[in-house]
Design a protein around this motif. Structure first.
Motif, PDB file in Angstrom:
ATOM      1  N   ALA A 108       8.598  -4.457  -8.052  1.00  0.00           N
ATOM      2  CA  ALA A 108       9.142  -3.270  -8.713  1.00  0.00           C
ATOM      3  C   ALA A 108      10.280  -2.680  -7.895  1.00  0.00           C
ATOM      4  CB  ALA A 108       8.057  -2.225  -8.923  1.00  0.00           C
ATOM      5  N   VAL A 109      11.174  -2.015  -8.593  1.00  0.00           N
ATOM      6  CA  VAL A 109      12.209  -1.188  -7.969  1.00  0.00           C
ATOM      7  C   VAL A 109      11.803   0.259  -8.197  1.00  0.00           C
ATOM      8  CG1 VAL A 109      14.629  -0.518  -7.915  1.00  0.00           C
ATOM      9  CG2 VAL A 109      14.010  -2.893  -8.406  1.00  0.00           C
ATOM     10  N   LEU A 110      11.596   0.992  -7.101  1.00  0.00           N
ATOM     11  CA  LEU A 110      11.098   2.364  -7.176  1.00  0.00           C
ATOM     12  C   LEU A 110      12.191   3.357  -6.815  1.00  0.00           C
ATOM     13  CD1 LEU A 110       7.696   1.764  -5.368  1.00  0.00           C
ATOM     14  CD2 LEU A 110       8.136   1.732  -7.827  1.00  0.00           C
ATOM     15  N   ARG A 111      12.153   4.464  -7.480  1.00  0.00           N
ATOM     16  CA  ARG A 111      13.149   5.510  -7.261  1.00  0.00           C
ATOM     17  C   ARG A 111      12.733   6.406  -6.103  1.00  0.00           C
ATOM     18  NH1 ARG A 111      15.089   9.757 -11.995  1.00  0.00           N
ATOM     19  NH2 ARG A 111      16.872  10.649 -10.869  1.00  0.00           N
ATOM     20  N   LEU A 112      13.624   6.610  -5.152  1.00  0.00           N
ATOM     21  CA  LEU A 112      13.360   7.458  -3.988  1.00  0.00           C
ATOM     22  C   LEU A 112      14.143   8.760  -4.088  1.00  0.00           C
ATOM     23  CD1 LEU A 112      13.650   4.728  -1.188  1.00  0.00           C
ATOM     24  CD2 LEU A 112      11.588   5.416  -2.459  1.00  0.00           C
ATOM     25  N   GLN A 113      13.746   9.714  -3.274  1.00  0.00           N
ATOM     26  CA  GLN A 113      14.442  10.995  -3.169  1.00  0.00           C
ATOM     27  C   GLN A 113      14.838  11.221  -1.711  1.00  0.00           C
ATOM     28  OE1 GLN A 113      14.944  12.925  -5.878  1.00  0.00           O
ATOM     29  NE2 GLN A 113      13.707  11.667  -7.271  1.00  0.00           N
ATOM     30  N   GLU A 114      15.819  12.074  -1.514  1.00  0.00           N
ATOM     31  CA  GLU A 114      16.123  12.504  -0.150  1.00  0.00           C
ATOM     32  C   GLU A 114      14.907  13.255   0.397  1.00  0.00           C
ATOM     33  OE1 GLU A 114      18.740  11.650   1.562  1.00  0.00           O
ATOM     34  OE2 GLU A 114      19.634  10.603  -0.168  1.00  0.00           O
ATOM     35  N   ALA A 115      14.534  12.947   1.624  1.00  0.00           N
ATOM     36  CA  ALA A 115      13.346  13.575   2.200  1.00  0.00           C
ATOM     37  C   ALA A 115      13.585  15.067   2.413  1.00  0.00           C
ATOM     38  CB  ALA A 115      12.988  12.915   3.522  1.00  0.00           C
ATOM     39  N   ILE A 141       0.848  -1.193   0.000  1.00  0.00           N
ATOM     40  CA  ILE A 141       0.000   0.000   0.000  1.00  0.00           C
ATOM     41  C   ILE A 141       0.886   1.246   0.000  1.00  0.00           C
ATOM     42  CG2 ILE A 141      -1.653   1.317   1.389  1.00  0.00           C
ATOM     43  CD1 ILE A 141      -2.854  -1.367   2.254  1.00  0.00           C
ATOM     44  N   LEU A 142       0.527   2.216  -0.809  1.00  0.00           N
ATOM     45  CA  LEU A 142       1.355   3.406  -0.996  1.00  0.00           C
ATOM     46  C   LEU A 142       1.692   4.092   0.324  1.00  0.00           C
ATOM     47  CD1 LEU A 142       2.727   5.494  -2.799  1.00  0.00           C
ATOM     48  CD2 LEU A 142       0.488   6.578  -3.132  1.00  0.00           C
ATOM     49  N   GLU A 143       0.712   4.256   1.202  1.00  0.00           N
ATOM     50  CA  GLU A 143       0.964   4.953   2.468  1.00  0.00           C
ATOM     51  C   GLU A 143       1.953   4.185   3.338  1.00  0.00           C
ATOM     52  OE1 GLU A 143      -1.707   7.717   5.265  1.00  0.00           O
ATOM     53  OE2 GLU A 143      -2.460   5.665   5.070  1.00  0.00           O
ATOM     54  N   HIS A 144       1.907   2.858   3.293  1.00  0.00           N
ATOM     55  CA  HIS A 144       2.873   2.064   4.053  1.00  0.00           C
ATOM     56  C   HIS A 144       4.282   2.281   3.530  1.00  0.00           C
ATOM     57  CE1 HIS A 144      -0.551  -0.959   5.199  1.00  0.00           C
ATOM     58  NE2 HIS A 144      -0.707   0.240   5.735  1.00  0.00           N
ATOM     59  N   LEU A 145       4.417   2.403   2.218  1.00  0.00           N
ATOM     60  CA  LEU A 145       5.729   2.695   1.643  1.00  0.00           C
ATOM     61  C   LEU A 145       6.211   4.064   2.079  1.00  0.00           C
ATOM     62  CD1 LEU A 145       8.073   1.975  -0.229  1.00  0.00           C
ATOM     63  CD2 LEU A 145       6.733   2.927  -2.123  1.00  0.00           C
ATOM     64  N   HIS A 146       5.324   5.052   2.053  1.00  0.00           N
ATOM     65  CA  HIS A 146       5.682   6.394   2.524  1.00  0.00           C
ATOM     66  C   HIS A 146       6.249   6.331   3.938  1.00  0.00           C
ATOM     67  CE1 HIS A 146       2.690   8.688  -0.308  1.00  0.00           C
ATOM     68  NE2 HIS A 146       3.762   8.274  -0.936  1.00  0.00           N
ATOM     69  N   GLN A 147       5.563   5.620   4.815  1.00  0.00           N
ATOM     70  CA  GLN A 147       5.979   5.551   6.215  1.00  0.00           C
ATOM     71  C   GLN A 147       7.320   4.852   6.375  1.00  0.00           C
ATOM     72  OE1 GLN A 147       2.526   3.525   7.699  1.00  0.00           O
ATOM     73  NE2 GLN A 147       1.277   5.368   7.845  1.00  0.00           N
ATOM     74  N   SER A 148       7.546   3.816   5.601  1.00  0.00           N
ATOM     75  CA  SER A 148       8.783   3.040   5.715  1.00  0.00           C
ATOM     76  C   SER A 148       9.994   3.827   5.229  1.00  0.00           C
ATOM     77  CB  SER A 148       8.664   1.725   4.937  1.00  0.00           C
ATOM     78  OG  SER A 148       7.671   0.895   5.511  1.00  0.00           O
ATOM     79  N   VAL A 149       9.861   4.502   4.095  1.00  0.00           N
ATOM     80  CA  VAL A 149      11.024   5.228   3.568  1.00  0.00           C
ATOM     81  C   VAL A 149      11.287   6.496   4.376  1.00  0.00           C
ATOM     82  CG1 VAL A 149      10.670   4.264   1.272  1.00  0.00           C
ATOM     83  CG2 VAL A 149       9.713   6.521   1.811  1.00  0.00           C
ATOM     84  N   GLU A 150      10.229   7.053   4.961  1.00  0.00           N
ATOM     85  CA  GLU A 150      10.394   8.246   5.793  1.00  0.00           C
ATOM     86  C   GLU A 150      11.315   7.968   6.983  1.00  0.00           C
ATOM     87  OE1 GLU A 150       7.630  11.399   8.371  1.00  0.00           O
ATOM     88  OE2 GLU A 150       6.694   9.871   7.101  1.00  0.00           O
TER      89      GLU A 150
END
Length: 461
Positions: A207-214, A112-121
């Protein structure tokens, strides 16, 4: 049918195969939870290998398959009639790796997108894709529909955020291109076949997703103007003056803003109901104090130089959340509709004001329409319409479609900016695509899925 079911029962345990009465608690869309799912069976695989084995069985029997993700699709993409095998990827929900050095996340499609947000944060990183359905939308569905959202201006659509993909073809073949690299010109970019193809060419499994520095600073403001030309002026003004920090530029029409902010104290209006257009601006940066001061100065100059008539800046993170809650919670619109009809059209930015006004003018004269609301991601040319209507008749639906879609071909617009075509928009694909383009799409579908079993009758027949 019995042969397929027996093979699937041998493959999956009872708890992950639903049939008959057990389907009553399942549904095909998150907004239709009171309607039981119609399917031959529903399967819950837990790995790419299980998806592959399921598809091999279905391919052998020419069995149509419909794929379920978070069930937030708005164009009928998750609907089934009762004779299909439905594959839900909800159990494939592992975030396998967050690589801080390469700034990538390797995930299964059911995340779920929000779970990914929380994990990478937690790692000081950001996956920038953001929209209202983030609490239920899943990565596989997001990729398959090439979702957009609130930050396309700065970070692009989903396809700009995907580095690698694993997908399962109709015959069960697994295509693994799970690379973490940004630059790869070694032949065709095969992952792009699956991004935005709405599950018709393959089922995205990982998938491999591209992240950014927060970012360490986030600012937001509402501005008000009375003409669309001022909207475009302010977009250019902020984009130029903020030197890459502008991350969101949302436009809300007056009557939409009034309804969005009239339902509860939690979404009270930041600005009074005195203007024709309301603009929500967001910035992301790395220097909290100086970013805030810079943004405030730009707002003040916009007022002084009469680019905007009024403005209010968020003074705290809770204010920012409040500002965005107004824009994101479309339930404040749909909850008061007898029936609703949704649109996500796109067009050149300069033409949005006149086109949307012409739609308002024509829709107001159609009997059976009760509400008309427009808002959207004006910086990338994407405007949403939500139409409230008194009945679900085909006649009324088609009249509304003709108004919203009718002029798009002439101005180089699209009937779908981010939701896809699915089942609902097939008749209108020709507005946005030439006959030659549609034929090429059909050629690709036939070559990759010759039996036509994957999400059949989506995009085109």
């Amino acid at each position: 049918m019995d042969g397929i079911i027996e093979q699937l029962k041998d493959l999956l345990p009872h708890a992950r195969l639903f049939m008959g009465d057990s389907l009553k608690e399942r549904y095909s869309h998150i907004w239709r939870m009171n309607e039981s799912l119609k399917a031959m069976c529903l399967l819950l695989p837990e790995s790419t290998e299980e998806v592959s084995k399921i598809l091999k069985i279905c391919h052998q029997h020419d069995q149509p398959v419909v794929v379920h993700g978070g069930l937030t699709n708005l164009v009928g993409g998750t609907e089934s009639k009762g004779h299909e095998v439905v594959i839900s990827l909800e159990r494939m929900n592992a975030i396998e790796e967050i690589d801080e050095s390469s700034r990538t996340a390797t995930v299964q499609s059911g995340v779920i997108l929000e779970h990914l947000h929380q994990s990478v944060e937690k790692k000081g990183l950001l996956f920038p894709l953001n929209f209202g359905a983030r609490g239920s939308a899943q990565i596989g569905g997001i990729i398959s529909s090439n979702a957009g959202g609130l930050r396309v201006l700065k970070y692009g659509m989903t396809r700009q955020l995907v580095l690698g993909i694993e997908a399962v073809m109709a015959d069960g073949t697994i295509i693994n291109s799970m690379k973490k690299i940004i630059k790869d010109n070694s032949g065709y970019d095969l992952k792009q076949l699956f991004i935005g193809s709405e599950g018709t060419l393959g089922i995205v499994s990982r998938a491999v997703l591209r992240l950014q520095e927060a970012p360490s600073s986030r600012n937001a403001a509402y501005l008000a103007v009375n003409d669309y030309e001022s909207v475009v002026t302010l977009l250019k003004y902020f984009d130029q003056g903020l030197a890459g920090k502008l991350s969101g530029f949302e436009l809300i029409w007056k009557n939409t803003y009034e309804q969005m902010t009239a339902t509860s104290e939690a979404v009270r209006p930041p600005l009074q109901y005195d203007y024709e257009f309301y603009i929500l601006v967001e910035t992301l940066g790395s220097q909290p104090k100086t970013d805030q001061a810079e943004f405030q100065e730009m707002l003040e100059n916009a007022i002084i130089n009469e680019m905007a008539l009024d403005a209010v800046m968020a003074q705290s993170p809770s204010d920012v959340d409040w500002f965005f809650r107004i824009r994101e919670d479309v339930n404040n619109l749909t909850d008061f509709m007898t029936h609703d009809q949704h649109f996500d059209i796109s067009m050149p930015v300069a033409l949005i004001g006149s086109y949307i006004q012409s739609c308002y003018d024509r829709l107001e004269h159609i009997e059976g329409i009760e509400q008309i609301y427009a808002f959207g991601h004006v910086a990338d040319g994407n405007i949403h319409f939500m139409i409230g209507k008194e009945n679900q008749s085909d006649a009324l639906r088609l009249k509304i479609n003709d108004v919203i879609y009718g002029g798009l071909e002439a101005i180089g617009g699209s009937v779908s900016a981010e939701h896809g075509i699915g089942i609902d928009k097939k008749a209108y694909l020709k507005i946005s695509r030439t006959a030659q383009e549609i034929q090429l799409m059909k050629t690709l579908k036939l070559a990759i899925d010759p039996k036509g079993i994957l999400n059949p009758n989506r995009i085109f027949d």
